[in-house]
Design a protein around this motif. Structure first.
Motif, PDB file in Angstrom:
ATOM      1  N   ALA A 158      67.510  -8.144  27.148  1.00  0.00           N
ATOM      2  CA  ALA A 158      67.464  -6.680  26.161  1.00  0.00           C
ATOM      3  C   ALA A 158      66.535  -6.303  27.492  1.00  0.00           C
ATOM      4  N   PHE A 159      64.918  -6.397  27.701  1.00  0.00           N
ATOM      5  CA  PHE A 159      64.590  -5.790  28.824  1.00  0.00           C
ATOM      6  C   PHE A 159      64.641  -5.821  29.715  1.00  0.00           C
ATOM      7  N   ARG A 160      64.829  -6.674  29.903  1.00  0.00           N
ATOM      8  CA  ARG A 160      64.760  -6.493  31.474  1.00  0.00           C
ATOM      9  C   ARG A 160      66.422  -5.838  32.015  1.00  0.00           C
ATOM     10  N   LYS A 161      67.260  -5.049  31.235  1.00  0.00           N
ATOM     11  CA  LYS A 161      68.732  -4.861  31.082  1.00  0.00           C
ATOM     12  C   LYS A 161      68.230  -3.403  30.818  1.00  0.00           C
ATOM     13  N   SER A 162      66.916  -2.594  30.200  1.00  0.00           N
ATOM     14  CA  SER A 162      66.956  -1.868  30.577  1.00  0.00           C
ATOM     15  C   SER A 162      65.640  -0.587  30.870  1.00  0.00           C
ATOM     16  N   PRO A 163      66.239   0.818  30.865  1.00  0.00           N
ATOM     17  CA  PRO A 163      65.254   1.235  31.967  1.00  0.00           C
ATOM     18  C   PRO A 163      63.867   1.319  32.338  1.00  0.00           C
ATOM     19  N   ALA A 164      63.637   0.511  30.472  1.00  0.00           N
ATOM     20  CA  ALA A 164      61.934   0.168  30.778  1.00  0.00           C
ATOM     21  C   ALA A 164      61.047  -0.815  31.683  1.00  0.00           C
ATOM     22  N   VAL A 165      61.573  -1.095  32.619  1.00  0.00           N
ATOM     23  CA  VAL A 165      61.701  -1.975  32.770  1.00  0.00           C
ATOM     24  C   VAL A 165      61.087  -2.028  33.941  1.00  0.00           C
ATOM     25  N   ARG A 236      61.104 -12.459  21.335  1.00  0.00           N
ATOM     26  CA  ARG A 236      61.707 -11.573  21.978  1.00  0.00           C
ATOM     27  C   ARG A 236      60.742 -11.232  23.321  1.00  0.00           C
ATOM     28  N   GLU A 244      56.317  -5.847  25.953  1.00  0.00           N
ATOM     29  CA  GLU A 244      57.473  -5.791  25.688  1.00  0.00           C
ATOM     30  C   GLU A 244      57.258  -5.503  23.989  1.00  0.00           C
TER      31      GLU A 244
END
Length: 263
Positions: A158-165, A236, A244
């Motif tokens: 989930a984190f990897r697919k978000s802009p936050a990465v 997660r 994260e």
């Protein structure tokens, strides 16, 4: 501030209390990151202690000497930072290779390390072939060739697919390939299973459930070498749970700081 060790200048940042009389927590970060790895948790940490972090040689704003580096040199850098700031009886928090530095410094300087947190790390990480292959790849193709694979190991889906990465990928890409290769060489030559099994100090292990670099079982096996240690999995989260799941990470740290009488 800069601290020098054998001609290598190390970039150091101190937050919280400033004097050496305050209880002190020292943070050592992972391969391919700089001291800003800890930014997500800094404002959440308990008030009172002095918080020290630095850029490993070859990373961030520290000098980049020619590779390879030895684990002994990385530990000596940590020692130089602690001595320059009159650190004694600290809680040392090490993530990934930072956790290896924690183990080595605890063996070498019991006066500096009173308790430690081994986060997403092991007494031995990977095989020499794995690290030598990675050194060859970064030398021939640069950091960009490794970035996507490293993001998969660092972060949950989930984190990897978000802009936050994005800023964390940028941090990796901005790492000097020579410094990255240098620290890979230090990890390749390190096996701390025997010395770590001789340690007797309060220790907490932290793992991320989705960590593709240091799976929970590896972290558990490492902290189990030290009698009386405890172990926690953050769900997660991948290899960098302080990024994260910063609040959960701080909750574990604060509990440990309380149990060890630091706060």
């Amino acid at each position: 501030m800069m601290v020098e060790n054998n001609g290598v200048r190390l970039n150091v940042q101190v937050d919280g209390a400033q004097g050496p009389d305050a209880p002190t927590v020292v943070f050592a970060n992972s391969l391919g990151t700089n001291l800003h790895l800890w930014d997500p948790i800094m404002d959440l940490l308990p008030a009172g202690p002095r918080y020290i972090r630095w850029d490993k040689r070859g990373h961030g704003a520290s000098d980049v000497p020619p590779a390879p580096y030895s684990m002994g040199a990385l530990i000596a850098d940590a020692e130089a930072v602690c001595d320059a700031l009159a650190v004694r009886d600290c809680v040392f928090v090490g993530l990934s290779v930072g956790g290896m530095i924690a183990q080595g410094l605890a063996v070498k300087r019991m006066d500096i390390v009173r308790a430690m947190v081994l986060s997403n790390t092991g007494a031995k990480l990977g095989t020499p072939k794995l690290w030598n292959d990675r050194i060859a790849a970064v030398r021939s193709q640069g950091m960009a060739a490794l970035a996507d694979g490293i993001m998969e190991r660092w972060f949950g889906p989930a984190f990897r697919k978000s802009p936050a990465v994005a800023p964390w990928k940028d941090m990796l890409l901005n790492t000097d390939p020579e410094g990255y290769a240098g620290v890979c060489g230090a990890i390749a030559g390190t096996d701390f299973i025997t010395p770590t099994s001789g340690l007797r100090l309060p220790t907490m292990g932290i793992a991320g459930s989705d960590d593709g670099s240091t799976p929970p079982d590896l972290v558990r096996e490492t902290v189990d070498l030290i009698p009386g240690s405890d172990f926690h999995i953050i769900r997660r989260a991948g290899h960098l749970p302080c990024v994260e799941q910063p609040q959960e990470y701080v909750d574990l740290l604060a509990g440990f700081l309380t149990r060890t009488g630091t706060i």
